[in-house]
Design a protein around this motif. Structure first.
Motif, PDB file in Angstrom:
ATOM      1  N   GLU A  18       0.839  -1.199   0.000  1.00  0.00           N
ATOM      2  CA  GLU A  18       0.000   0.000   0.000  1.00  0.00           C
ATOM      3  C   GLU A  18       0.873   1.247   0.000  1.00  0.00           C
ATOM      4  O   GLU A  18       1.884   1.301   0.685  1.00  0.00           O
ATOM      5  N   ARG A  31       6.240   1.649  -4.909  1.00  0.00           N
ATOM      6  CA  ARG A  31       4.808   1.879  -4.720  1.00  0.00           C
ATOM      7  C   ARG A  31       4.108   0.535  -4.660  1.00  0.00           C
ATOM      8  O   ARG A  31       4.735  -0.509  -4.894  1.00  0.00           O
ATOM      9  N   LYS A  32       2.819   0.555  -4.401  1.00  0.00           N
ATOM     10  CA  LYS A  32       2.028  -0.664  -4.337  1.00  0.00           C
ATOM     11  C   LYS A  32       2.377  -1.572  -5.510  1.00  0.00           C
ATOM     12  O   LYS A  32       2.388  -1.134  -6.662  1.00  0.00           O
TER      13      LYS A  32
END
Length: 115
Positions: A65, A80-81
């Protein structure tokens, strides 16, 4: 065998030098039947960060997340995710949140890394 939801696993604030706004959950380890590794979940909020450090064991990471930066050996890597990373043993590293939003990632280490 072990099955649980992360929201039911205790979260502990990382009160160590160099850490800011970091919570840790030990999700799967020896107690759950995985004797030689530990899967932890770290949650960083409000532009927080883990300490900049190195140690004798590697990490395997998966960002679940948010957005952040993985600093490794002097280089910042945006994550990032969905990002995955391998941090070799002896590599100076640090995770930093890129915003005030939640930044959460899985970190798998050998059992000796969970202290």
């Amino acid at each position: 065998m072990f099955v649980e939801n992360l929201e039911n696993i205790d979260s502990v604030e990382m009160n160590i030098e160099g850490a800011l706004n970091v919570m840790k959950q030990a999700a799967v380890g020896k107690k759950e039947g995985w004797g030689d590794h530990v899967m932890r979940v770290f949650t960083i909020t409000d532009k927080g960060h883990t300490p900049k450090h190195s140690h004798e064991w590697p990490h395997i990471n998966y960002i679940i997340e948010g957005e952040g930066v993985l600093h490794m050996d002097g280089v910042d890597h945006p994550v990032r995710k969905g990002s995955v990373a391998y941090v070799p043993a002896g590599t100076e590293h640090q995770f930093k949140s890129a915003s005030s939003e939640v930044f959460r990632f899985v970190c798998i280490v050998p059992e000796e890394g969970e202290g």
